[in-house]
Design a protein around this motif. Sequence first.
Motif, PDB file in Angstrom:
ATOM      1  N   GLY A 195      35.542  19.816 -82.552  1.00  0.00           N
ATOM      2  CA  GLY A 195      35.346  18.375 -82.647  1.00  0.00           C
ATOM      3  C   GLY A 195      36.602  17.649 -83.072  1.00  0.00           C
ATOM      4  N   VAL A 196      37.385  18.263 -83.952  1.00  0.00           N
ATOM      5  CA  VAL A 196      38.579  17.613 -84.496  1.00  0.00           C
ATOM      6  C   VAL A 196      39.806  17.756 -83.599  1.00  0.00           C
ATOM      7  CG1 VAL A 196      37.805  17.745 -86.899  1.00  0.00           C
ATOM      8  CG2 VAL A 196      39.061  19.680 -85.882  1.00  0.00           C
ATOM      9  N   THR A 197      39.643  18.420 -82.433  1.00  0.00           N
ATOM     10  CA  THR A 197      40.737  18.485 -81.455  1.00  0.00           C
ATOM     11  C   THR A 197      40.287  17.980 -80.087  1.00  0.00           C
ATOM     12  OG1 THR A 197      40.211  20.788 -80.855  1.00  0.00           O
ATOM     13  CG2 THR A 197      41.849  20.442 -82.613  1.00  0.00           C
ATOM     14  N   THR A 198      39.126  17.354 -80.028  1.00  0.00           N
ATOM     15  CA  THR A 198      38.559  16.921 -78.742  1.00  0.00           C
ATOM     16  C   THR A 198      39.487  16.000 -77.951  1.00  0.00           C
ATOM     17  OG1 THR A 198      36.292  17.231 -79.507  1.00  0.00           O
ATOM     18  CG2 THR A 198      36.623  15.729 -77.664  1.00  0.00           C
ATOM     19  N   PRO A 199      40.096  14.971 -78.574  1.00  0.00           N
ATOM     20  CA  PRO A 199      40.967  14.097 -77.768  1.00  0.00           C
ATOM     21  C   PRO A 199      42.104  14.851 -77.082  1.00  0.00           C
ATOM     22  CG  PRO A 199      40.458  13.066 -79.874  1.00  0.00           C
ATOM     23  CD  PRO A 199      39.974  14.485 -79.965  1.00  0.00           C
ATOM     24  N   ALA A 200      42.673  15.839 -77.761  1.00  0.00           N
ATOM     25  CA  ALA A 200      43.772  16.606 -77.172  1.00  0.00           C
ATOM     26  C   ALA A 200      43.292  17.398 -75.970  1.00  0.00           C
ATOM     27  CB  ALA A 200      44.369  17.550 -78.217  1.00  0.00           C
ATOM     28  N   VAL A 201      42.155  18.061 -76.109  1.00  0.00           N
ATOM     29  CA  VAL A 201      41.644  18.877 -75.008  1.00  0.00           C
ATOM     30  C   VAL A 201      41.184  18.002 -73.856  1.00  0.00           C
ATOM     31  CG1 VAL A 201      39.938  20.616 -74.356  1.00  0.00           C
ATOM     32  CG2 VAL A 201      41.049  20.738 -76.582  1.00  0.00           C
ATOM     33  N   ASP A 202      40.601  16.849 -74.156  1.00  0.00           N
ATOM     34  CA  ASP A 202      40.204  15.935 -73.085  1.00  0.00           C
ATOM     35  C   ASP A 202      41.411  15.501 -72.264  1.00  0.00           C
ATOM     36  OD1 ASP A 202      37.538  16.056 -73.695  1.00  0.00           O
ATOM     37  OD2 ASP A 202      37.470  14.144 -74.781  1.00  0.00           O
ATOM     38  N   ALA A 203      42.514  15.191 -72.938  1.00  0.00           N
ATOM     39  CA  ALA A 203      43.728  14.782 -72.224  1.00  0.00           C
ATOM     40  C   ALA A 203      44.274  15.928 -71.375  1.00  0.00           C
ATOM     41  CB  ALA A 203      44.785  14.305 -73.215  1.00  0.00           C
ATOM     42  N   ALA A 204      44.287  17.132 -71.949  1.00  0.00           N
ATOM     43  CA  ALA A 204      44.778  18.296 -71.213  1.00  0.00           C
ATOM     44  C   ALA A 204      43.870  18.623 -70.032  1.00  0.00           C
ATOM     45  CB  ALA A 204      44.873  19.497 -72.151  1.00  0.00           C
ATOM     46  N   ARG A 205      42.582  18.525 -70.255  1.00  0.00           N
ATOM     47  CA  ARG A 205      41.620  18.844 -69.190  1.00  0.00           C
ATOM     48  C   ARG A 205      41.771  17.873 -68.018  1.00  0.00           C
ATOM     49  NH1 ARG A 205      35.347  18.618 -70.703  1.00  0.00           N
ATOM     50  NH2 ARG A 205      36.054  16.544 -71.307  1.00  0.00           N
ATOM     51  N   GLU A 206      41.897  16.586 -68.325  1.00  0.00           N
ATOM     52  CA  GLU A 206      42.058  15.605 -67.260  1.00  0.00           C
ATOM     53  C   GLU A 206      43.334  15.857 -66.469  1.00  0.00           C
ATOM     54  OE1 GLU A 206      41.160  12.744 -64.679  1.00  0.00           O
ATOM     55  OE2 GLU A 206      39.841  13.492 -66.282  1.00  0.00           O
ATOM     56  N   ARG A 207      44.411  16.207 -67.170  1.00  0.00           N
ATOM     57  CA  ARG A 207      45.666  16.488 -66.478  1.00  0.00           C
ATOM     58  C   ARG A 207      45.560  17.734 -65.599  1.00  0.00           C
ATOM     59  NH1 ARG A 207      49.490  15.106 -63.416  1.00  0.00           N
ATOM     60  NH2 ARG A 207      51.519  16.100 -63.763  1.00  0.00           N
ATOM     61  N   LEU A 208      44.899  18.761 -66.109  1.00  0.00           N
ATOM     62  CA  LEU A 208      44.740  19.985 -65.320  1.00  0.00           C
ATOM     63  C   LEU A 208      43.867  19.750 -64.096  1.00  0.00           C
ATOM     64  CD1 LEU A 208      44.402  22.538 -68.233  1.00  0.00           C
ATOM     65  CD2 LEU A 208      46.194  22.538 -66.486  1.00  0.00           C
ATOM     66  N   ARG A 209      42.866  18.902 -64.235  1.00  0.00           N
ATOM     67  CA  ARG A 209      42.059  18.559 -63.065  1.00  0.00           C
ATOM     68  C   ARG A 209      42.902  17.870 -62.007  1.00  0.00           C
ATOM     69  NH1 ARG A 209      36.651  16.091 -66.052  1.00  0.00           N
ATOM     70  NH2 ARG A 209      35.518  18.065 -66.308  1.00  0.00           N
ATOM     71  N   GLU A 210      43.767  16.952 -62.438  1.00  0.00           N
ATOM     72  CA  GLU A 210      44.660  16.279 -61.504  1.00  0.00           C
ATOM     73  C   GLU A 210      45.555  17.286 -60.782  1.00  0.00           C
ATOM     74  OE1 GLU A 210      46.895  13.602 -63.876  1.00  0.00           O
ATOM     75  OE2 GLU A 210      45.229  12.207 -64.229  1.00  0.00           O
ATOM     76  N   LEU A 211      45.903  18.358 -61.475  1.00  0.00           N
ATOM     77  CA  LEU A 211      46.792  19.381 -60.914  1.00  0.00           C
ATOM     78  C   LEU A 211      46.054  20.413 -60.078  1.00  0.00           C
ATOM     79  CD1 LEU A 211      49.031  19.862 -64.081  1.00  0.00           C
ATOM     80  CD2 LEU A 211      49.751  18.847 -61.900  1.00  0.00           C
ATOM     81  N   GLY A 212      44.724  20.277 -59.971  1.00  0.00           N
ATOM     82  CA  GLY A 212      43.970  21.144 -59.073  1.00  0.00           C
ATOM     83  C   GLY A 212      43.241  22.307 -59.716  1.00  0.00           C
ATOM     84  N   TYR A 213      43.044  22.257 -61.030  1.00  0.00           N
ATOM     85  CA  TYR A 213      42.362  23.353 -61.723  1.00  0.00           C
ATOM     86  C   TYR A 213      40.932  22.970 -62.095  1.00  0.00           C
ATOM     87  CZ  TYR A 213      47.103  25.150 -62.304  1.00  0.00           C
ATOM     88  OH  TYR A 213      48.381  25.606 -62.065  1.00  0.00           O
ATOM     89  N   GLU A 214      40.112  23.981 -62.256  1.00  0.00           N
ATOM     90  CA  GLU A 214      38.800  23.813 -62.877  1.00  0.00           C
ATOM     91  C   GLU A 214      38.926  24.337 -64.307  1.00  0.00           C
ATOM     92  OE1 GLU A 214      34.073  24.981 -62.276  1.00  0.00           O
ATOM     93  OE2 GLU A 214      35.569  25.609 -60.792  1.00  0.00           O
ATOM     94  N   VAL A 215      38.526  23.505 -65.281  1.00  0.00           N
ATOM     95  CA  VAL A 215      38.751  23.837 -66.684  1.00  0.00           C
ATOM     96  C   VAL A 215      37.430  24.215 -67.347  1.00  0.00           C
ATOM     97  CG1 VAL A 215      39.684  23.058 -68.892  1.00  0.00           C
ATOM     98  CG2 VAL A 215      40.690  22.234 -66.744  1.00  0.00           C
ATOM     99  N   LEU A 216      37.418  25.374 -67.972  1.00  0.00           N
ATOM    100  CA  LEU A 216      36.271  25.835 -68.754  1.00  0.00           C
ATOM    101  C   LEU A 216      36.604  25.642 -70.225  1.00  0.00           C
ATOM    102  CD1 LEU A 216      35.678  29.246 -66.906  1.00  0.00           C
ATOM    103  CD2 LEU A 216      34.726  27.009 -66.332  1.00  0.00           C
ATOM    104  N   VAL A 217      35.821  24.836 -70.921  1.00  0.00           N
ATOM    105  CA  VAL A 217      36.101  24.540 -72.321  1.00  0.00           C
ATOM    106  C   VAL A 217      35.181  25.362 -73.202  1.00  0.00           C
ATOM    107  CG1 VAL A 217      36.201  22.753 -74.088  1.00  0.00           C
ATOM    108  CG2 VAL A 217      36.882  22.216 -71.745  1.00  0.00           C
TER     109      VAL A 217
END
Length: 402
Positions: A195-217
Amino acid sequence: MTVVLIGTLDTKGEEYGWLRDRLIELGQDVLVIDAGTAAPGVSYPVDYPGDRVAAAAGADLESLRASGDRGAAVTAMGEGAAAVLAELHAAGRVSAVLAVGGSGGSSIAARAVRDLPIGLPKLIVSTMASGDVSPYVGAKDVTLMYSVVDIAGVNRLSRAILGNAAAAAAGMAAAYRGQRAEEGDRPLVGATMFGVTTPAVDAARERLRELGYEVLVFHATGAGGRAMEGLAASGMLAGVLDLTTTELADDLVGGVLSAGPDRLTAAGRHGVPQVVAPGALDMVNFGPRDSVPERFAGRDLYVHNPTVTLMRTTPEEMAELGRRVAAKLAEATGPAELFIPLKGVSALDAEGMPFHDPEADEACFAALASHPSTVRLDLHINDPEFGRAMADRLHEMIGGSR
């Protein structure tokens, strides 16, 4: 669609025969694996008899019978059933697995399905499913159904429960086939979040999606970390964005969300590209406030909610955590890079927040710096730029490793 039945037919032959007939009525192909050590005495076909299952584990069925060691027999038949399932899965002959049993049968079934991929349906009807089920589930998506009555014949109550189990297995098998048909070919990346790192992972996940990856959190609660380690070891992940390594703090200090000493090793051991950050290493997790061990009286505690109490890690603990992270990454056989957020490692560690402690953080960062590939960013971990930087670097590493 094929549902695989795994069970001890010497003691549960009647129940498995009933399940087999019900699944066939529901339009399923059925394969039966006998994990029992005595003669089953059943009239329906057994596709993998006990001697074949024992041999798959490198054991001899007659020797297992003669020894009278039930524990050894359960272990061997579980290993054998796992080997048979692996062969069937590799051949594309498993759409779902269904098992019923008591403690022994449930243990065999749990071992048998442990190495199957996440997403493939695994259902165990067990007399043990009303208590602590962690020995049977582990970090996999095993579905447990409580049998209510013992698995001892088919009666009015067990018929209803086993009927539901058969219908569930058939439905999941059909859904799994559809899921497989819809799957794309985007590479998978595993990411860890709290919960205390959610904004960081959300930003990384969105960027990885843009780059063509499927992200499992994966939620870094012990089981989540173990699950991601398992996927990294399975070869399913193209890369790992291990931003939240907080489970290591629980392992070091004695919190309740440890993923064990092997956390942060699978990706490195199997050469999977990984970017790693000290996310939430500032905290150790406990339950309600009154559950915190007395030895921690006087420590910096924060009641996150009525069921979760957090304890700030000390400079000495942070230094040791930094050394452990660096040492684990030093053993990696694939590319591994550390990202250090100089302005804090969690939402509670930002300036003005309860766990803000630059001295403790720097003790960790100094130890992490022993890793030769380290990026220090003058950012808080939850600044969007930090997560995006990790995502971009992982993308480069994955491209370079192909």
